[in-house]
Design an enzyme around this catalytic site. Structure first.
Site, PDB file in Angstrom:
ATOM      1  CG  ASN A   1       4.467   5.497   4.411  1.00 21.72           C
ATOM      2  OD1 ASN A   1       4.480   5.134   5.572  1.00 21.72           O
ATOM      3  ND2 ASN A   1       5.072   6.594   4.021  1.00 21.72           N
TER       4      ASN A   1
ATOM      5  CG  MET B   1      -1.892  -1.193   1.178  1.00 25.42           C
ATOM      6  SD  MET B   1      -3.383  -0.964   2.141  1.00 25.42           S
ATOM      7  CE  MET B   1      -2.724  -0.689   3.762  1.00 25.42           C
TER       8      MET B   1
ATOM      9  N   GLY C   1       4.769  -9.935   4.039  1.00 28.12           N
ATOM     10  CA  GLY C   1       5.535  -9.866   5.278  1.00 28.12           C
ATOM     11  C   GLY C   1       4.886 -10.670   6.396  1.00 28.12           C
TER      12      GLY C   1
ATOM     13  CG  HIS D   1       7.155  -2.043   2.296  1.00 31.14           C
ATOM     14  ND1 HIS D   1       7.039  -0.980   3.137  1.00 31.14           N
ATOM     15  CD2 HIS D   1       5.931  -2.615   2.251  1.00 31.14           C
ATOM     16  CE1 HIS D   1       5.806  -0.890   3.594  1.00 31.14           C
ATOM     17  NE2 HIS D   1       5.107  -1.879   3.075  1.00 31.14           N
TER      18      HIS D   1
ATOM     19  CG  LEU E   1      11.436  -1.315  10.189  1.00 29.67           C
ATOM     20  CD1 LEU E   1      12.275  -1.053   8.946  1.00 29.67           C
ATOM     21  CD2 LEU E   1      11.678  -0.202  11.215  1.00 29.67           C
TER      22      LEU E   1
HETATM   23  O1  PAF Z   1      -0.172  -5.695   3.510  1.00 32.51           O
HETATM   24  C1  PAF Z   1      -0.610  -4.805   2.763  1.00 32.51           C
HETATM   25  O2  PAF Z   1       0.048  -3.788   2.506  1.00 32.51           O
HETATM   26  C2  PAF Z   1      -1.990  -4.944   2.172  1.00 32.51           C
HETATM   27  O3  PAF Z   1      -2.870  -5.546   3.059  1.00 32.51           O
HETATM   28  C3  PAF Z   1      -2.000  -5.662   0.801  1.00 32.51           C
HETATM   29  C4  PAF Z   1      -1.537  -7.113   0.935  1.00 32.51           C
HETATM   30  C5  PAF Z   1      -1.119  -4.921  -0.169  1.00 32.51           C
HETATM   31  C6  PAF Z   1      -3.442  -5.703   0.242  1.00 32.51           C
HETATM   32  O4  PAF Z   1      -3.949  -4.412   0.066  1.00 32.51           O
END
Ligand code: PAF
Length: 281
Positions: free
Chosen positions: A28, A26, A143, A33, A180
């Protein structure tokens, strides 16, 4: 790095790319990530990331509107991490009409985080199935910090016979142990100093269970009370089976995990610690 907001353009760009490993996000983005991107890079030929803040998985009291959106910065980080393709659809691209067909996960979606975020896992499973259909990856990385999400998506993928390996990426922590998370941005300086307590408590429970502690209900209760004494508002602390997040059945032997969600100021933090040894009763 190629950036595609449009589904048809993305599909064209992904033709003949070998083994595609997909990392939905999502945005940010932080080091957690980037670790998922690196995991993806090691697992295939082409790394595809997506950035989409999915309204369907936010409840009316959740932070959809204020969720941090940092697109340019995210693109720089993904390019530096050698991500090949970014899918960054608008809401109207992904939901051109109101979404009426949903993936409805089983009972676990109403427990743990699901108890406090009704509809959350239905929204996550629905958008991830849709993203899977668009990207058609051979593998996807999520994650382990969102442990329940990973389990729901792994089980959805298996039950729907999707030809996708679901890979769990390890949680990345700050030096003081705090996992994080984009939501750490909501913490004041004083709250940020307090925040690692969550992880310390979970680690302590894991150590106690490994050493033979068997009264899980007492461990859960004491941990929640300790957090709340330090200004947190705890939703749950729970010892569960890793595989299905059910309450341990008492037979022993199953790998366990201790999970928690608690509010500190305006941030709702979640974390978990897998229990690698011990009897599990
Ligand atoms: O973990 C996330 O950032 C969200 O839940 C995902 C898997 C991208 C689905 O919108």
């Amino acid at each position: 790095m190629q950036i595609h907001p449009s589904i048809p353009d993305l599909r064209l760009a992904l033709q003949g790319r070998g083994r595609i490993v997909f990392v939905p996000t999502m945005g940010n983005l932080h080091a957690g990530h980037i670790a998922l991107m690196n995991e993806a890079r090691a697992r295939g030929d082409t790394v595809v990331a997506s950035i989409f803040v999915n309204r369907l998985q936010f409840g009316p009291n959740d932070d959809f509107e204020r969720y941090p959106r940092t697109f340019q910065d995210d693109c720089d980080k993904l390019a530096a991490a050698a991500v090949d393709v970014l899918f960054a659809p608008s809401e109207s691209e992904l939901y051109p009409e109101p979404q009426q067909y949903y993936v409805d996960p089983p009972g676990i979606q109403h427990q743990l985080d699901g108890e406090f975020r009704p509809g959350h896992f239905r929204g996550v499973a629905t958008v991830v199935l849709k993203l899977f259909n668009i990207v058609q990856p051979q593998a996807a990385v999520f994650g382990k910090k969102d442990y329940q999400q990973l389990m729901v998506l792994r089980n959805m993928t298996r039950q729907m016979a999707l030809p996708i390996d679901v890979i769990g990426g390890e949680t990345v922590r700050a030096d003081d142990g705090l996992a994080l998370s984009s939501r750490n941005a909501y913490l004041s300086a004083a709250e940020r100093a307090e925040a690692p307590r969550l992880q310390r408590i979970l680690r302590r429970i894991a150590t106690e269970i490994s050493a033979g502690a068997a009264d899980f209900a007492r461990l859960e209760r004491d941990a929640a009370a300790e957090l709340d004494r330090h200004g947190w508002k705890t939703d749950y602390v729970a010892v569960r089976q890793q595989a299905d997040l059910q309450v341990p059945d008492g037979a022993g032997g199953q790998p366990l995990v201790v999970l928690a969600a608690s509010r500190l100021g305006s941030a709702r933090l979640i974390d978990n610690v897998e229990i690698t040894t011990g009897s599990g009763r």
